[in-house]
Design a protein around this motif. Structure first.
Motif, PDB file in Angstrom:
ATOM      1  N   VAL A  32      21.460  45.541  35.054  1.00 23.04           N
ATOM      2  CA  VAL A  32      21.628  46.964  35.815  1.00 23.04           C
ATOM      3  C   VAL A  32      21.199  46.800  37.178  1.00 23.04           C
ATOM      4  CG1 VAL A  32      20.792  49.211  35.885  1.00 23.04           C
ATOM      5  CG2 VAL A  32      21.409  48.536  33.759  1.00 23.04           C
ATOM      6  N   GLU A  33      19.927  45.982  37.306  1.00 20.06           N
ATOM      7  CA  GLU A  33      19.245  45.863  38.845  1.00 20.06           C
ATOM      8  C   GLU A  33      20.225  45.267  39.544  1.00 20.06           C
ATOM      9  OE1 GLU A  33      15.310  44.799  37.902  1.00 20.06           O
ATOM     10  OE2 GLU A  33      14.798  46.931  37.250  1.00 20.06           O
ATOM     11  N   GLU A  34      20.634  43.689  39.071  1.00 21.13           N
ATOM     12  CA  GLU A  34      21.508  42.974  39.584  1.00 21.13           C
ATOM     13  C   GLU A  34      22.679  43.323  40.058  1.00 21.13           C
ATOM     14  OE1 GLU A  34      22.217  39.583  41.955  1.00 21.13           O
ATOM     15  OE2 GLU A  34      20.260  40.289  41.071  1.00 21.13           O
ATOM     16  N   ASN A  35      23.320  44.261  39.256  1.00 19.36           N
ATOM     17  CA  ASN A  35      24.584  44.679  39.609  1.00 19.36           C
ATOM     18  C   ASN A  35      24.408  45.698  40.759  1.00 19.36           C
ATOM     19  OD1 ASN A  35      27.458  44.991  38.426  1.00 19.36           O
ATOM     20  ND2 ASN A  35      26.943  47.121  38.435  1.00 19.36           N
ATOM     21  N   TRP A  36      23.510  46.614  40.535  1.00 17.14           N
ATOM     22  CA  TRP A  36      23.440  47.474  41.875  1.00 17.14           C
ATOM     23  C   TRP A  36      23.307  46.874  43.061  1.00 17.14           C
ATOM     24  CZ3 TRP A  36      24.828  52.126  42.361  1.00 17.14           C
ATOM     25  CH2 TRP A  36      24.243  53.175  43.430  1.00 17.14           C
ATOM     26  N   LYS A  37      22.344  45.773  43.169  1.00 22.68           N
ATOM     27  CA  LYS A  37      22.197  45.141  44.348  1.00 22.68           C
ATOM     28  C   LYS A  37      23.751  44.563  44.813  1.00 22.68           C
ATOM     29  CE  LYS A  37      17.534  43.077  43.570  1.00 22.68           C
ATOM     30  NZ  LYS A  37      16.654  42.366  43.230  1.00 22.68           N
ATOM     31  N   ARG A  38      24.418  43.968  44.020  1.00 29.53           N
ATOM     32  CA  ARG A  38      25.737  43.415  44.321  1.00 29.53           C
ATOM     33  C   ARG A  38      26.678  44.448  44.654  1.00 29.53           C
ATOM     34  NH1 ARG A  38      30.695  43.500  41.906  1.00 29.53           N
ATOM     35  NH2 ARG A  38      29.673  44.395  39.903  1.00 29.53           N
ATOM     36  N   ARG A  39      26.597  45.645  43.916  1.00 21.95           N
ATOM     37  CA  ARG A  39      27.533  46.738  44.316  1.00 21.95           C
ATOM     38  C   ARG A  39      27.132  47.486  45.695  1.00 21.95           C
ATOM     39  NH1 ARG A  39      32.032  49.730  42.383  1.00 21.95           N
ATOM     40  NH2 ARG A  39      32.179  49.400  40.191  1.00 21.95           N
ATOM     41  N   THR A  40      25.875  47.867  46.154  1.00 24.74           N
ATOM     42  CA  THR A  40      25.325  48.408  47.256  1.00 24.74           C
ATOM     43  C   THR A  40      25.328  47.488  48.430  1.00 24.74           C
ATOM     44  OG1 THR A  40      23.014  48.024  46.789  1.00 24.74           O
ATOM     45  CG2 THR A  40      24.126  50.177  45.842  1.00 24.74           C
ATOM     46  N   ALA A  41      25.798  46.254  48.253  1.00 27.20           N
ATOM     47  CA  ALA A  41      25.801  45.433  49.558  1.00 27.20           C
ATOM     48  C   ALA A  41      26.739  46.001  50.575  1.00 27.20           C
ATOM     49  CB  ALA A  41      26.031  43.814  49.183  1.00 27.20           C
ATOM     50  N   GLY A  42      26.585  46.186  51.592  1.00 32.26           N
ATOM     51  CA  GLY A  42      27.191  46.625  52.725  1.00 32.26           C
ATOM     52  C   GLY A  42      27.775  47.937  52.408  1.00 32.26           C
ATOM     53  N   ILE A  80      30.107  50.645  33.496  1.00 37.91           N
ATOM     54  CA  ILE A  80      31.359  50.385  33.643  1.00 37.91           C
ATOM     55  C   ILE A  80      31.629  49.039  34.037  1.00 37.91           C
ATOM     56  CG2 ILE A  80      33.206  50.976  35.475  1.00 37.91           C
ATOM     57  CD1 ILE A  80      31.971  53.697  35.839  1.00 37.91           C
ATOM     58  N   ASP A  81      30.791  48.317  35.076  1.00 32.56           N
ATOM     59  CA  ASP A  81      31.209  46.907  35.292  1.00 32.56           C
ATOM     60  C   ASP A  81      31.026  45.812  34.129  1.00 32.56           C
ATOM     61  OD1 ASP A  81      31.736  47.941  37.922  1.00 32.56           O
ATOM     62  OD2 ASP A  81      29.826  47.354  38.619  1.00 32.56           O
ATOM     63  N   LYS A  82      30.252  46.327  33.303  1.00 34.41           N
ATOM     64  CA  LYS A  82      30.184  45.371  32.128  1.00 34.41           C
ATOM     65  C   LYS A  82      31.147  45.554  31.104  1.00 34.41           C
ATOM     66  CE  LYS A  82      27.130  42.601  30.169  1.00 34.41           C
ATOM     67  NZ  LYS A  82      26.945  41.084  30.724  1.00 34.41           N
ATOM     68  N   GLY A  83      32.147  46.549  31.399  1.00 33.06           N
ATOM     69  CA  GLY A  83      33.380  46.919  30.308  1.00 33.06           C
ATOM     70  C   GLY A  83      33.104  47.655  29.431  1.00 33.06           C
ATOM     71  N   TYR A  84      32.460  48.995  29.773  1.00 32.62           N
ATOM     72  CA  TYR A  84      32.007  50.008  28.635  1.00 32.62           C
ATOM     73  C   TYR A  84      31.601  49.411  27.304  1.00 32.62           C
ATOM     74  CZ  TYR A  84      35.232  52.018  32.041  1.00 32.62           C
ATOM     75  OH  TYR A  84      36.017  52.438  33.277  1.00 32.62           O
ATOM     76  N   PRO A  85      30.436  48.775  27.092  1.00 30.47           N
ATOM     77  CA  PRO A  85      30.021  48.099  26.300  1.00 30.47           C
ATOM     78  C   PRO A  85      29.294  48.990  25.002  1.00 30.47           C
ATOM     79  CG  PRO A  85      28.382  47.622  27.852  1.00 30.47           C
ATOM     80  CD  PRO A  85      29.550  48.287  28.470  1.00 30.47           C
ATOM     81  N   ASP A  86      28.876  49.994  25.506  1.00 35.21           N
ATOM     82  CA  ASP A  86      28.491  51.290  24.795  1.00 35.21           C
ATOM     83  C   ASP A  86      29.724  52.114  24.384  1.00 35.21           C
ATOM     84  OD1 ASP A  86      27.160  53.078  22.933  1.00 35.21           O
ATOM     85  OD2 ASP A  86      25.730  53.277  24.172  1.00 35.21           O
ATOM     86  N   PRO A  87      30.359  52.095  23.118  1.00 33.03           N
ATOM     87  CA  PRO A  87      31.694  52.916  22.956  1.00 33.03           C
ATOM     88  C   PRO A  87      31.168  54.322  22.356  1.00 33.03           C
ATOM     89  CG  PRO A  87      31.095  51.659  21.052  1.00 33.03           C
ATOM     90  CD  PRO A  87      30.062  51.099  21.953  1.00 33.03           C
ATOM     91  N   THR A  88      30.017  54.737  22.498  1.00 34.76           N
ATOM     92  CA  THR A  88      29.592  56.080  22.112  1.00 34.76           C
ATOM     93  C   THR A  88      29.603  56.962  23.065  1.00 34.76           C
ATOM     94  OG1 THR A  88      27.247  55.568  22.107  1.00 34.76           O
ATOM     95  CG2 THR A  88      28.146  55.003  20.045  1.00 34.76           C
ATOM     96  N   ILE A  89      29.712  56.498  24.252  1.00 37.04           N
ATOM     97  CA  ILE A  89      29.707  57.660  25.265  1.00 37.04           C
ATOM     98  C   ILE A  89      30.839  57.585  26.212  1.00 37.04           C
ATOM     99  CG2 ILE A  89      27.127  57.590  25.380  1.00 37.04           C
ATOM    100  CD1 ILE A  89      27.221  55.912  27.975  1.00 37.04           C
ATOM    101  N   ALA A  90      31.138  58.273  27.118  1.00 38.54           N
ATOM    102  CA  ALA A  90      32.426  58.455  27.967  1.00 38.54           C
ATOM    103  C   ALA A  90      31.949  59.042  29.331  1.00 38.54           C
ATOM    104  CB  ALA A  90      33.209  59.291  27.253  1.00 38.54           C
ATOM    105  N   ASN A  91      32.818  58.683  30.116  1.00 40.21           N
ATOM    106  CA  ASN A  91      32.658  59.205  31.681  1.00 40.21           C
ATOM    107  C   ASN A  91      33.573  60.693  31.413  1.00 40.21           C
ATOM    108  OD1 ASN A  91      32.414  59.903  34.222  1.00 40.21           O
ATOM    109  ND2 ASN A  91      34.057  58.290  34.838  1.00 40.21           N
ATOM    110  N   GLY A  92      33.070  61.820  31.579  1.00 40.50           N
ATOM    111  CA  GLY A  92      33.907  63.044  31.343  1.00 40.50           C
ATOM    112  C   GLY A  92      33.673  63.771  32.521  1.00 40.50           C
ATOM    113  N   PHE A  93      34.968  63.972  33.364  1.00 41.05           N
ATOM    114  CA  PHE A  93      34.667  64.810  34.765  1.00 41.05           C
ATOM    115  C   PHE A  93      35.728  65.854  34.936  1.00 41.05           C
ATOM    116  CE2 PHE A  93      36.852  60.613  34.821  1.00 41.05           C
ATOM    117  CZ  PHE A  93      37.876  60.928  35.438  1.00 41.05           C
ATOM    118  N   ALA A  94      35.696  66.493  35.638  1.00 41.21           N
ATOM    119  CA  ALA A  94      36.574  67.872  35.995  1.00 41.21           C
ATOM    120  C   ALA A  94      37.370  67.202  37.366  1.00 41.21           C
ATOM    121  CB  ALA A  94      36.074  69.018  36.276  1.00 41.21           C
TER     122      ALA A  94
END
Length: 237
Positions: A32-42, A80-94
């Motif tokens: 999680v921490e390494e992915n956030w550093k990569r994602r926020t670069a720039g 998300i970036d790991k490919g949704y490894p926990d199938p018990t939850i979802a991204n639910g949005f309006a």
């Protein structure tokens, strides 16, 4: 089944937020921490705030009930970036299915400073604590209009929102859509939105796309649930 594509049309959506001790980010903290550093670069605009993820959804005749829980945005993005490894939850949005008076749809092209740069979809955002009410309910209707205003600059008096909800269920994505119709054509609407975002200091959108039929579905830049929505809605014409 959660992995199958389904469409539901309901007149009411009731959402609430309940605590959940989500194990996955705790068990994968280094990623999680390494992915956030990569994602926020720039991308200085990206902020690790709190968002609401879906832990359950159920349908009862003309009603949809959904239950959310709070997480860090960095945990959500890593999942998300790991490919949704926990199938018990979802991204639910309006999401407002924005269209012109001529029936053509309007999608935004996400800006380079956003998490989904270059992706094409209707204005939307994962619910966050500002959508919570004192009684613990999640106000998805207000989330929809807020995101529409933030991304396109359109005010509530400039369009009509249908009362019906169209829910596209493609786990782990659940989109709660309402038709949002402008009193002008899609071309005129696109011009107005482009003018609005040109005046924004930190616009989330870089452009607008008009979707008139199946040939305008972007198989590379549109998320799968939205491709499915357009296939479904154009098949009914």
């Amino acid at each position: 089944m959660r992995g199958e594509l389904a469409f539901h049309r309901v007149s009411r959506v009731e959402a609430c937020c309940r605590p959940l001790d989500w194990a996955w980010p705790k068990q994968n903290r280094a990623f999680v921490e390494e992915n956030w550093k990569r994602r926020t670069a720039g991308k200085p605009l990206m902020f690790n705030g709190r968002v609401l993820l879906l832990q359950d959804v159920a349908f009862e005749q003309d009603l949809c009930r959904s239950t959310y829980f709070e997480v860090d945005y960095a945990d959500f993005v890593a999942w998300i970036d790991k490919g949704y490894p926990d199938p018990t939850i979802a991204n639910g949005f309006a999401m407002g299915a924005l269209r012109g008076s001529d029936g053509a749809y309007l999608c935004g092209v996400m800006g380079q400073g956003t998490t989904n740069a270059g992706r094409v979809y209707f204005p939307a955002g994962t619910p966050d604590p500002t959508d919570l009410r004192p009684d613990g309910t999640v106000d998805l209707a207000t989330s929809l209009t807020r995101e529409l205003a933030e991304e396109t600059g359109l005010a509530e008096g400039e369009y009509r929102v249908d009362g019906e909800w169209i829910i596209v269920q493609r786990w782990p994505t659940i989109a709660f859509l309402r038709m949002v119709t402008l009193p002008v054509t899609a071309e005129e609407g696109a011009a107005a939105i482009r003018a609005n975002i040109s005046r924004q200091e930190e616009p989330e959108l870089q452009d607008v796309r008009i979707i008139r039929g199946p040939g305008d579905i972007d198989r590379e830049r549109m998320p799968l649930f939205l491709q499915s929505f357009f296939e479904w809605v154009f098949a009914q014409r």
